[in-house]
Scaffold this active site. Structure first.
Site, PDB file in Angstrom:
ATOM      1  NE  ARG A 123     -11.622  11.745   3.296  1.00 34.94           N
ATOM      2  CZ  ARG A 123     -11.034  10.624   3.356  1.00 34.94           C
ATOM      3  NH1 ARG A 123     -11.730   9.556   4.087  1.00 34.94           N
ATOM      4  NH2 ARG A 123      -9.823  10.089   2.865  1.00 34.94           N
TER       5      ARG A 123
ATOM      6  CG  ASN B  30      -2.026   1.247   1.400  1.00 34.76           C
ATOM      7  OD1 ASN B  30      -1.783   2.128   0.340  1.00 34.76           O
ATOM      8  ND2 ASN B  30      -2.904   0.922   2.243  1.00 34.76           N
TER       9      ASN B  30
ATOM     10  CD  GLU C 152      -8.651  -2.143   3.650  1.00 31.94           C
ATOM     11  OE1 GLU C 152      -8.251  -1.840   4.923  1.00 31.94           O
ATOM     12  OE2 GLU C 152      -9.197  -1.593   2.967  1.00 31.94           O
TER      13      GLU C 152
ATOM     14  CG  HIS D 224     -13.424   2.099   2.945  1.00 26.68           C
ATOM     15  ND1 HIS D 224     -14.396   3.063   3.612  1.00 26.68           N
ATOM     16  CD2 HIS D 224     -12.229   2.389   3.238  1.00 26.68           C
ATOM     17  CE1 HIS D 224     -13.509   3.781   4.360  1.00 26.68           C
ATOM     18  NE2 HIS D 224     -12.489   3.420   4.087  1.00 26.68           N
TER      19      HIS D 224
ATOM     20  NE  ARG E   3      -6.448   0.969   0.032  1.00 25.20           N
ATOM     21  CZ  ARG E   3      -6.807   1.878   0.997  1.00 25.20           C
ATOM     22  NH1 ARG E   3      -5.727   2.157   1.704  1.00 25.20           N
ATOM     23  NH2 ARG E   3      -8.055   2.669   1.109  1.00 25.20           N
TER      24      ARG E   3
END
Ligand code: ADP
Length: 390
Positions: free
Chosen positions: A235, A4, A378, A174, A85
């Site tokens: 956010r 990642n 993940e 996601h 990723r």
């Protein structure tokens, strides 16, 4: 290897497949700055060094050589594939793919859809391709799982040309986590993935929800960017877009700066003024801090709005799944959301909910919708998809 790559960091896990055993993991941080940090786990112990790592290619080079130096692998040949990723696959990529020249060219073309993340992802991919030219590089995309969402859900009600010409639509993120949870839930229940009808709440620092019908994503709360949806650590989630122009005007600031506030200084941190970390909010709220308590409630209210709406859109979800940092660990958050869903017949069992980071049914036997905690992974999903493409 599951990778990642961010703008200044590169996280990695080396897994033995197909048995999904974690061999080692680590992170390179502050790439391109002075005093970069390289951390790798050797026999479970963190091994950390500070040195200058000017770019991603150097980071990858260092990482590969450290695997040999620490006797984790004997030669590069032991790495059968590298799964990356990738934050965005645009509207062409609906599953994991081998990253050949054509795919990389396509990603270069859509870079403007996610400039902050896709750029560094590509830098990481190119660095691995250069250093391991004979090893297959696979892209696993955050958006791919959501490519099954129908036009009525992904389209914004704006001039149609914004979609056809400028690719403005809901993409969702996601997706790798949602795919993992869907597969895991199916396995736990002993059923086929195509019979899974669930709502997943991936609540971490970044947070979103997904409606899954017949094993496929039919809606999700993040949109064109990860800013849409529920309030998160930093956010805002949904707001009236007219606020952007208004705040730019009253603050006499460019739109870009207002967008930065919505992405980096809103959500938990914006409302509470305390922290973007849920643990800090919970402890501040317990000490009577009104804004910290409010930040938690504002998010919970909006999560429940999505769950109720998705329950209807799915035509009746069989389960609600909590995952990611907050979903897996924060029992008061789960209890709060559960109690706000009483009208749908959801009932959280206090004792079962007293759990952290493990698979667990947390609803009562009477609950009309089952509620579970399922830790996401993940990296394992990336490794599985990589293996299947080798
Ligand atoms: P991301 O991957 O989006 O950066 P994570 O999934 O790691 O985020 O989630 C980070 C969030 O999880 C933080 O807000 C953190 O406070 C929260 N978290 C982690 N452990 C706990 C815990 N024990 N109780 C409450 N929240 C927790």
């Amino acid at each position: 290897m599951a990778v990642n790559a961010g703008s200044s960091s590169l996280k990695f896990q080396l897994l033995e497949m197909p048995n999904e055993k974690l061999i080692t993991s680590g992170i390179v941080e502050r790439i391109g700055m002075n005093k970069s940090i390289f951390m790798i786990k050797v026999d479970g112990e963190k091994n950390e060094e500070t040195l200058d790592i000017p770019n991603h290619a150097d980071a990858v080079n260092l990482l590969l050589n450290k695997l040999i130096e620490h006797n984790i692998i004997a030669s590069f040949d032991e790495i059968a594939g590298v799964g990356h990723r990738v934050v965005h696959g645009g509207d062409q990529i609906s599953e994991s793919v081998v990253l050949d020249e054509e795919k990389i060219k396509y990603l270069d073309e859509i870079i403007d859809l996610a400039p902050l993340h896709l750029g560094p992802n590509l830098t990481g991919i190119k660095a691995f391709k250069k250093l391991l030219p004979n090893v297959k590089q696979v892209g696993v995309f955050d958006t791919a799982f959501h490519q099954t969402i129908a036009e009525e859900s992904f389209l914004y009600a704006v001039p149609y040309e914004w979609y056809t010409k400028y690719k403005v639509r809901k993409y969702g993120f996601h997706g790798t986590s949602y795919k993992f949870i869907t597969q895991r839930y199916a396995k736990m229940m002993g059923k086929d993935v195509k019979d899974v009808n669930i709502i997943v709440a991936h609540i971490g620092n970044g947070a979103s929800l997904c409606a899954i019908k017949n094993g496929k994503s039919i809606d999700t709360s993040m949109g064109f960017t990860p800013l849409e949806g529920i309030p998160m650590g930093t956010r805002s989630g949904n707001i009236d877009p007219a606020v952007v122009e208004y705040m730019a005007k009253v603050k006499d600031k460019p739109v870009k700066e207002i967008m930065n506030i919505l992405n980096k200084h809103s959500g938990y941190i914006g409302v509470s003024g305390v922290s973007s970390d849920s643990r800090d909010l919970v402890s501040a709220a317990a000490k009577g801090n009104h804004q910290a308590a409010l930040a938690i409630e504002v998010q919970a209210k909006r999560i429940v709005d999505y769950i109720a709406s998705y329950h209807n859109y799915i035509g009746g979800a069989e389960a609600i799944i909590f995952t990611a940092g907050i979903g897996e660990n924060a029992k008061p958050t789960r209890a709060n959301i559960g109690s706000r869903l009483a009208t749908l017949g959801v009932e959280i069992d206090e004792e079962r909910n007293d759990t952290r980071g493990v698979e667990q049914l947390i609803s009562t036997d009477n609950s009309k919708i089952a509620v579970y905690v399922i830790p996401t992974n993940e990296e394992v999903m990336i490794a599985r998809d990589t293996l299947s493409l080798l």
